[in-house]
Design a protein around this motif. Structure first.
Motif, PDB file in Angstrom:
ATOM      1  N   VAL A  67       0.848  -1.188   0.000  1.00  0.00           N
ATOM      2  CA  VAL A  67       0.000   0.000   0.000  1.00  0.00           C
ATOM      3  C   VAL A  67       0.884   1.239   0.000  1.00  0.00           C
ATOM      4  N   THR A  68       0.428   2.266  -0.711  1.00  0.00           N
ATOM      5  CA  THR A  68       1.070   3.581  -0.683  1.00  0.00           C
ATOM      6  C   THR A  68      -0.003   4.603  -0.359  1.00  0.00           C
ATOM      7  N   GLY A  69       0.402   5.714   0.242  1.00  0.00           N
ATOM      8  CA  GLY A  69      -0.547   6.768   0.578  1.00  0.00           C
ATOM      9  C   GLY A  69      -0.078   7.542   1.786  1.00  0.00           C
ATOM     10  N   ARG A  70      -0.985   8.357   2.360  1.00  0.00           N
ATOM     11  CA  ARG A  70      -0.621   9.206   3.499  1.00  0.00           C
ATOM     12  C   ARG A  70      -1.566   9.058   4.680  1.00  0.00           C
ATOM     13  N   ASN A  71      -2.854   9.001   4.426  1.00  0.00           N
ATOM     14  CA  ASN A  71      -3.837   9.011   5.498  1.00  0.00           C
ATOM     15  C   ASN A  71      -3.882   7.653   6.195  1.00  0.00           C
ATOM     16  N   PRO A  72      -3.665   7.598   7.511  1.00  0.00           N
ATOM     17  CA  PRO A  72      -3.623   6.307   8.209  1.00  0.00           C
ATOM     18  C   PRO A  72      -4.899   5.478   8.041  1.00  0.00           C
ATOM     19  N   HIS A  73      -6.047   6.118   8.135  1.00  0.00           N
ATOM     20  CA  HIS A  73      -7.317   5.395   7.967  1.00  0.00           C
ATOM     21  C   HIS A  73      -7.375   4.765   6.574  1.00  0.00           C
ATOM     22  N   HIS A  74      -7.030   5.543   5.572  1.00  0.00           N
ATOM     23  CA  HIS A  74      -7.059   5.034   4.200  1.00  0.00           C
ATOM     24  C   HIS A  74      -6.047   3.916   3.991  1.00  0.00           C
ATOM     25  N   LEU A  75      -4.853   4.059   4.566  1.00  0.00           N
ATOM     26  CA  LEU A  75      -3.807   3.045   4.398  1.00  0.00           C
ATOM     27  C   LEU A  75      -4.251   1.687   4.929  1.00  0.00           C
ATOM     28  N   VAL A  76      -4.910   1.671   6.072  1.00  0.00           N
ATOM     29  CA  VAL A  76      -5.367   0.408   6.647  1.00  0.00           C
ATOM     30  C   VAL A  76      -6.595  -0.102   5.894  1.00  0.00           C
ATOM     31  N   GLU A  77      -7.558   0.780   5.669  1.00  0.00           N
ATOM     32  CA  GLU A  77      -8.806   0.347   5.040  1.00  0.00           C
ATOM     33  C   GLU A  77      -8.592  -0.185   3.630  1.00  0.00           C
ATOM     34  N   ALA A  78      -7.753   0.453   2.857  1.00  0.00           N
ATOM     35  CA  ALA A  78      -7.501  -0.012   1.490  1.00  0.00           C
ATOM     36  C   ALA A  78      -6.901  -1.411   1.488  1.00  0.00           C
ATOM     37  N   GLN A  79      -6.066  -1.719   2.487  1.00  0.00           N
ATOM     38  CA  GLN A  79      -5.496  -3.059   2.569  1.00  0.00           C
ATOM     39  C   GLN A  79      -6.576  -4.109   2.809  1.00  0.00           C
ATOM     40  N   PHE A  80      -7.487  -3.831   3.725  1.00  0.00           N
ATOM     41  CA  PHE A  80      -8.561  -4.785   3.995  1.00  0.00           C
ATOM     42  C   PHE A  80      -9.456  -4.966   2.768  1.00  0.00           C
ATOM     43  N   LYS A  81      -9.738  -3.885   2.065  1.00  0.00           N
ATOM     44  CA  LYS A  81     -10.573  -3.978   0.863  1.00  0.00           C
ATOM     45  C   LYS A  81      -9.870  -4.768  -0.240  1.00  0.00           C
ATOM     46  N   ALA A  82      -8.578  -4.513  -0.424  1.00  0.00           N
ATOM     47  CA  ALA A  82      -7.839  -5.223  -1.471  1.00  0.00           C
ATOM     48  C   ALA A  82      -7.760  -6.715  -1.175  1.00  0.00           C
ATOM     49  N   VAL A  83      -7.487  -7.066   0.071  1.00  0.00           N
ATOM     50  CA  VAL A  83      -7.436  -8.482   0.434  1.00  0.00           C
ATOM     51  C   VAL A  83      -8.805  -9.117   0.253  1.00  0.00           C
ATOM     52  N   ALA A  84      -9.862  -8.406   0.622  1.00  0.00           N
ATOM     53  CA  ALA A  84     -11.220  -8.925   0.449  1.00  0.00           C
ATOM     54  C   ALA A  84     -11.499  -9.253  -1.014  1.00  0.00           C
ATOM     55  N   ARG A  85     -11.163  -8.325  -1.897  1.00  0.00           N
ATOM     56  CA  ARG A  85     -11.404  -8.536  -3.326  1.00  0.00           C
ATOM     57  C   ARG A  85     -10.553  -9.671  -3.885  1.00  0.00           C
ATOM     58  N   ALA A  86      -9.306  -9.765  -3.446  1.00  0.00           N
ATOM     59  CA  ALA A  86      -8.426 -10.835  -3.914  1.00  0.00           C
ATOM     60  C   ALA A  86      -8.907 -12.200  -3.419  1.00  0.00           C
ATOM     61  N   LEU A  87      -9.315 -12.274  -2.156  1.00  0.00           N
ATOM     62  CA  LEU A  87      -9.856 -13.530  -1.619  1.00  0.00           C
ATOM     63  C   LEU A  87     -11.125 -13.939  -2.359  1.00  0.00           C
ATOM     64  N   ARG A  88     -11.977 -12.960  -2.613  1.00  0.00           N
ATOM     65  CA  ARG A  88     -13.223 -13.226  -3.347  1.00  0.00           C
ATOM     66  C   ARG A  88     -12.938 -13.862  -4.704  1.00  0.00           C
ATOM     67  N   ALA A  89     -11.945 -13.313  -5.416  1.00  0.00           N
ATOM     68  CA  ALA A  89     -11.588 -13.852  -6.730  1.00  0.00           C
ATOM     69  C   ALA A  89     -10.973 -15.243  -6.610  1.00  0.00           C
TER      70      ALA A  89
END
Length: 195
Positions: free
Chosen positions: A155-177
């Protein structure tokens, strides 16, 4: 196909119940005592189209570490059990998820071999509410270990909330696939015959 699991984990530090349905609608009922972590688990369910119930009681008066860790261990076990022999799954999945200035990339192999490669920026704010941001990597390490999955996450970015949340969303989508049925390959997707 009934790809569900129910796992209970009890230690001197925590009591965790996880109920998981892989072929769900993204419904989450989560209560861990760590509000931001609840929000992340709800993201995992919604974007992974998982039906997920998590009830956890832990020593949050100390910190969130044991609650997050034991929830990850129970969730990983539930994922492994729900996948069964993995016949007919796609096996591999990946996702790229933007969230404003943040971009997360996840790739998953439901190989039966646990491994985590994790990259995030240094210097993320240490706390989001009562959630210790260093627990994000530890959550995915523990999940990969008990689920028996290979996970690459960056993950890249600046906002701590976004950095964590984007990781959970990406893993969710990858697991789903990765867990999605592959109608062209009804057997176990490996030349070994097992995963």
């Amino acid at each position: 196909m009934n790809r569900t699991a129910r796992v209970q984990r009890a230690t001197k530090e925590t009591k965790v119940l996880v109920e998981l349905g892989l072929d769900g609608t993204g419904t989450a009922t989560v209560q861990t005592g760590v509000p931001f972590f609840d929000h992340m688990l709800a993201q995992l369910a919604r974007h992974g189209l998982l039906d997920l119930t998590v009830q956890a009681e832990g020593d949050t008066e100390i910190d969130a570490h044991h609650t997050v860790e034991d929830t990850a261990l129970a969730l990983g076990q539930a994922l492994r059990e729900a996948l069964g022999d993995k016949a007919g799954i796609s096996r591999f999945g990946d996702a790229v998820v933007p969230l404003d200035e943040t971009l997360a990339r996840a790739a998953v192999d439901l190989s039966g071999r646990p491994y985590l490669v994790h990259h995030e920026p240094d210097g993320i704010a240490p706390l989001i509410g009562t959630y210790d941001t260093t627990l994000t990597r530890h959550f995915f390490e523990s999940l990969a270990a008990t689920a028996g999955i290979c996970l690459h996450l960056s993950v890249t970015g600046r906002n701590p909330h976004h950095l964590v949340e984007a990781q959970f969303k990406a893993v969710a989508r990858a697991l789903r696939a990765a867990a999605a049925p592959d109608p062209r390959s009804p057997g176990v997707p490996s030349t070994k015959g097992v995963l």
